[in-house]
Design a protein around this motif. Structure first.
Motif, short mmCIF file in Angstrom:
data_model
loop_
_atom_site.label_atom_id
_atom_site.label_comp_id
_atom_site.label_asym_id
_atom_site.label_seq_id
_atom_site.Cartn_x
_atom_site.Cartn_y
_atom_site.Cartn_z
N HIS A 1 0.85 -1.19 0.00
CA HIS A 1 0.00 0.00 0.00
C HIS A 1 0.89 1.24 0.00
O HIS A 1 1.16 1.84 1.04
N HIS B 1 0.62 4.40 -1.53
CA HIS B 1 -0.10 5.40 -2.31
C HIS B 1 0.66 6.71 -2.47
O HIS B 1 0.55 7.37 -3.48
N ASP C 1 -12.55 4.60 10.57
CA ASP C 1 -12.12 3.23 10.26
C ASP C 1 -13.22 2.43 9.56
O ASP C 1 -12.96 1.61 8.69
N ASP D 1 -9.64 -4.40 -5.61
CA ASP D 1 -8.97 -3.55 -4.61
C ASP D 1 -7.72 -4.26 -4.10
O ASP D 1 -7.56 -5.47 -4.29
N ASP D 2 -6.85 -3.50 -3.45
CA ASP D 2 -5.63 -4.12 -2.92
C ASP D 2 -5.91 -4.82 -1.59
O ASP D 2 -5.55 -5.98 -1.40
N VAL E 1 -8.70 -5.67 1.67
CA VAL E 1 -9.99 -5.59 2.36
C VAL E 1 -9.70 -5.86 3.82
O VAL E 1 -9.24 -6.94 4.19
N THR F 1 -15.38 -2.16 4.92
CA THR F 1 -16.26 -0.99 4.75
C THR F 1 -16.23 -0.47 3.31
O THR F 1 -17.28 -0.18 2.73
N THR F 2 -15.04 -0.36 2.75
CA THR F 2 -14.92 0.17 1.39
C THR F 2 -15.65 -0.73 0.40
O THR F 2 -16.43 -0.25 -0.44
O1 LIG Z 1 -12.33 -0.26 4.04
P1 LIG Z 1 -11.37 -1.27 4.59
O2 LIG Z 1 -11.67 -2.66 4.15
O3 LIG Z 1 -11.27 -1.17 6.10
O4 LIG Z 1 -9.92 -0.87 4.12
C1 LIG Z 1 -9.42 -1.18 2.85
C2 LIG Z 1 -9.46 0.00 1.93
O5 LIG Z 1 -8.75 1.09 2.47
C3 LIG Z 1 -7.70 1.47 1.59
O6 LIG Z 1 -6.60 1.91 2.31
C4 LIG Z 1 -7.43 0.24 0.77
O7 LIG Z 1 -6.80 0.55 -0.45
C5 LIG Z 1 -8.82 -0.30 0.60
O8 LIG Z 1 -9.48 0.42 -0.42
#
Ligand SMILES: O=P(O)(O)OC[C@H]1O[C@@H](O)[C@H](O)[C@@H]1O
Length: 306
Positions: free
Chosen positions: A126, A128, A198, A220-221, A223, A227-228
């Motif tokens: 990660h 970014h 969070d 996504d990278d 999980v 939440t995302t």
């Molecule tokens: O939302 P959760 O699952 O907690 O966190 C993961 C997400 O938060 C970001 O940093 C990651 O790239 C991913 O999109």
């Protein structure tokens, strides 16, 4: 004669064994005993000149300590080169002091590991804002491999609806979704994400009409809390997506959460084996082995060099 072998921390053994087989190496298991007061006792297999240390660093606090102790034992028993293979690399997200007084965990972790091993190989770290992983690990070799070719290869074996749109849940995911979409010849788009906490994010799409009646593939990278992923799935379904499937590199969430993902409208979720998890469906041994073959050449050269 130079020697090389792989050793794995507990928890990494299945994927580590697959990687060892690919490289033609033996795979030793590092034993970790927890004392009643939570201290750890670590015992390694016999050291080799080059030792590849396999360590999926999810739930990292104990694993980092075990890794330091393993490295100490290996060095003292003759290992000259330690190569850390951490398919999931922890503590990369806190790459700045976002509030006064906060530690920059990425910097502290990188400095610690840079004094412990000679090379770090990881996948979809990660990073970014810190775009070059070598800045995280001063003075040692470090590579951040992409899981996207392995993910795309796995998806390419299935009959994917050509109307599928590959979706990234935030701007940072653009390179991954772009890569997967171009490999599979699919359209892609990324959402705007605002994180409020969070377990609180807001997701929106610039073109809500794009998804109507079409399958969505969320990529996504990480999980972690989920939440995302769930917010993105709910937004996609609200926009009329025909189905939502998800594929991620690092599955850090508790397996029981799969039920919540289903409730949020996610039809399937798959992950790479960077972290052992029931959703593992995509092996990384191919890309890891390709990166590590240079270690075999180095060992061979040192055997033949007078
Ligand atoms: O939302 P959760 O699952 O907690 O966190 C993961 C997400 O938060 C970001 O940093 C990651 O790239 C991913 O999109």
């Amino acid at each position: 004669m130079s020697t090389i072998a792989l050793q794995t921390l507990p928890g990494g053994s299945d994927a580590a064994k697959r990687l060892a087989v690919r490289l033609g190496l033996s795979c030793g298991e590092i034993a970790v005993h927890r004392f009643p007061d939570s201290e750890l006792r670590v015992a390694v297999a016999p050291a080799t000149d080059t030792t590849i240390l396999y360590a999926p660093l999810d739930q990292p606090n104990d694993k980092l300590i075990a890794l330091l102790f393993a490295a100490e034992a290996l060095r003292r028993n003759g290992a000259k080169r330690l190569v850390l293979v951490a398919p999931y690399l922890c503590y990369m997200r806190q790459d700045a002091a976002f509030h006064a007084g906060e530690a920059i965990s990425q910097r502290a972790m990188g400095a610690l590991l840079a004094t412990t091993v000679d090379r770090v190989v990881t996948v979809d770290a990660h990073l970014h804002r810190t775009t070059d992983i070598r800045l995280v690990f001063p003075g040692i070799e470090a590579e951040n491999l992409s899981a996207m070719p392995a993910i795309a290869n796995a998806l390419a074996t299935e009959s994917i609806d050509p109307a599928t749109i590959v979706i990234g849940p935030d701007m940072e995911s653009e390179p991954w979704v772009n890569d997967i979409a171009s490999r599979l010849r699919l359209q892609h788009t990324v959402a705007r994400k605002t994180r409020h906490g969070d377990r609180s994010v807001a997701i929106s799409f610039a073109d809500p009409g794009l998804l109507a009646g079409r399958p969505a593939l969320l990529v996504d990278d990480i999980v972690s809390s989920g939440t995302t992923l769930m917010a993105a799935a709910k937004a996609l379904i609200a926009m009329g997506a025909a189905a939502v499937d998800a594929v991620v590199t690092h599955a850090l969430f508790p397996p029981a959460m799969i039920v919540a993902f289903t409730g949020a409208g996610i039809r399937s979720i798959r992950s790479t084996d960077s972290v052992p998890h029931p959703t593992n469906a995509i092996a990384l041994d191919d890309i890891l082995a390709a990166a590590l073959r240079s270690e075999l050449t180095t060992t061979y050269l040192s055997e033949t060099t007078p």
